[in-house]
Scaffold this active site. Structure first.
Site, mmCIF file in Angstrom:
data_model
loop_
_atom_site.group_PDB
_atom_site.id
_atom_site.type_symbol
_atom_site.label_atom_id
_atom_site.label_comp_id
_atom_site.label_asym_id
_atom_site.label_seq_id
_atom_site.Cartn_x
_atom_site.Cartn_y
_atom_site.Cartn_z
ATOM 1 N N PRO A 90 0.808 -1.233 0.000
ATOM 2 C CA PRO A 90 0.000 0.000 0.000
ATOM 3 C C PRO A 90 0.834 1.274 0.000
ATOM 4 C CG PRO A 90 -0.967 -1.595 1.480
ATOM 5 C CD PRO A 90 0.358 -2.179 1.032
ATOM 6 N N CYS A 91 0.374 2.242 -0.808
ATOM 7 C CA CYS A 91 1.147 3.471 -1.002
ATOM 8 C C CYS A 91 0.642 4.635 -0.165
ATOM 9 C CB CYS A 91 1.112 3.872 -2.480
ATOM 10 S SG CYS A 91 -0.555 4.296 -3.080
ATOM 11 N N ASN A 92 -0.472 4.444 0.576
ATOM 12 C CA ASN A 92 -1.121 5.567 1.273
ATOM 13 C C ASN A 92 -0.150 6.439 2.058
ATOM 14 O OD1 ASN A 92 -2.656 3.036 1.065
ATOM 15 N ND2 ASN A 92 -4.406 4.274 1.670
ATOM 16 N N TYR A 94 3.077 6.750 1.653
ATOM 17 C CA TYR A 94 4.275 7.174 0.920
ATOM 18 C C TYR A 94 3.964 8.201 -0.168
ATOM 19 C CZ TYR A 94 6.190 3.011 3.144
ATOM 20 O OH TYR A 94 6.587 2.067 4.069
#
Length: 380
Positions: A90-92, A94
């Site tokens: 998950p990129c939330n 970053y």
């Protein structure tokens, strides 16, 4: 060799579809490719989409709808051995758009489950994907930590900053992708190299106009529902030129947004039909749904899916907003396919066009004390 492949954070199947369509026959007439073994994803609609479009038997019990934090990676009766692992963690925490909490956020530490899977299954190769902001979260410390852990678990790693518009994707979508080859195989001469861009210059880019009109999308296409806008929104859009946004000077004062301090370039921004689209996202309120270059409306989910290079017969399951989220979170299959094909050719010992990996990912000037260490982890 057909690589038995598993996925964590599988999404709706962007990575799986790329793997499914990455095949070739080498000079010895041996076939190379990837085959699905198991996958994990926590959202039910997303799992339903994956099963319908990726599995030969949608009822097969190989896609597990479960929070990765409770997913037992040591259950070898349920999880078969694998040769390859794909995980777009998950990129939330970053993303440059968010607060960049990095390792201190709720989602930032989830990459560790990819590390655990590598340690447990020891696949020949892995592909990890995240947003470009990964390299700057926690002032660069998060990226350094992730690279160190991937190296320490026994892999030679090649991170690179990929601009997917340079790989045939009609969208300016930029991602860090880390390819890892198990160290014992790397020591035998298996060396992954970054595949050269296939559409390297602006004149080569596939445009949003080409993606959405060639061929035209049938009105009755699946996931092609139009948004019912209110009159004020339609009137405002009528003043926004192609490529413009909600703050162009032509919009009458009574139609302007009353949002203090907001000047995000993608709010009510129209596509430019002669350029790749801006990044397709999966969340956000009014003004973030992407807008047609001359029709006064938001894009449909099928149009967003085309910008993400999903075929029209890839049917997303769930309600309209759920489908939007799935499309936005996915990796573009066409972009990843070039990387997976390079992996296959690497193992097959076949030459392919390649470029040097992104140098800015190899030296972090904010951490001079660890600079030499990190440089030794990442190939120059």
């Amino acid at each position: 060799m057909i690589f038995r492949t598993a996925e964590l954070f599988a999404g709706p199947g962007g990575g799986a579809y790329a793997a499914k369509t990455s095949r070739f026959v080498d000079q010895n007439e041996e076939e190379w490719g990837f085959s699905h073994v198991w996958a994990n994803e926590y959202d039910k609609d997303t799992v339903d989409t994956y099963k319908l479009n990726i599995l030969e038997d949608p009822n097969a019990e190989t896609v597990f709808c479960q929070d990765v934090r409770t997913f037992d990676l040591t259950d070898h009766e349920r999880l078969s051995d694998i040769d390859a692992l794909i995980f777009g963690f998950p990129c939330n925490d970053y993303s440059l758009v968010g607060k960049q909490k990095g390792l201190e956020g709720d989602f930032g530490p989830l990459y560790t489950y990819g590390v655990k899977a590598l340690k447990e299954f020891r696949p020949d190769v892995f592909v990890a994907e995240n947003v470009g902001g990964l390299s700057s979260a926690n002032e660069g410390e998060a990226f350094i930590q992730i690279l160190k852990e991937l190296e320490e678990v026994g892999y030679v790693i090649t991170p690179n900053f990929y601009k997917f518009e340079q790989y045939g994707v009609p969208q300016a979508r930029h991602r860090i992708i880390i390819v890892g080859i198990r160290r014992d195989l790397a020591e035998q001469g298996i060396e992954f190299k970054v595949p050269a861009p296939t559409t390297p210059t602006v004149s080569d880019y596939r445009t949003a106009g080409q993606a959405l009109t060639s061929p035209p999308i049938p009105n009755n296409a699946f996931n092609h529902e139009h948004t019912n806008h209110n009159k004020r929104t339609v009137d405002m859009l009528s003043y926004i030129p192609e490529g413009g946004n909600a703050w162009v000077e032509y919009i009458p004062e009574e139609l302007r947004l009353k949002v203090k301090g907001a000047r995000l370039s993608n709010i009510y921004k129209r596509l430019d039909r002669n350029k790749p689209s801006y990044t397709v996202t999966g969340s956000g309120g009014g003004g973030t749904h992407m807008y047609h270059w001359n029709e006064n409306r938001a894009l449909t989910n099928r149009e967003r899916a085309r910008l993400q290079t999903f075929p029209d017969d890839f049917y997303f399951q769930g309600g309209k907003e759920s489908v939007r989220k799935q499309i936005g979170m996915a990796i573009p299959p066409e972009g990843l396919r070039h990387i997976l094909m390079a992996i296959l050719r690497t193992f097959a010992g076949e030459e392919y066009a390649w470029v040097e990996p992104t140098k800015k990912l190899q030296v972090n000037t904010l951490y001079k004390e660890t600079g030499n260490e990190i440089a030794s982890l990442v190939k120059v």
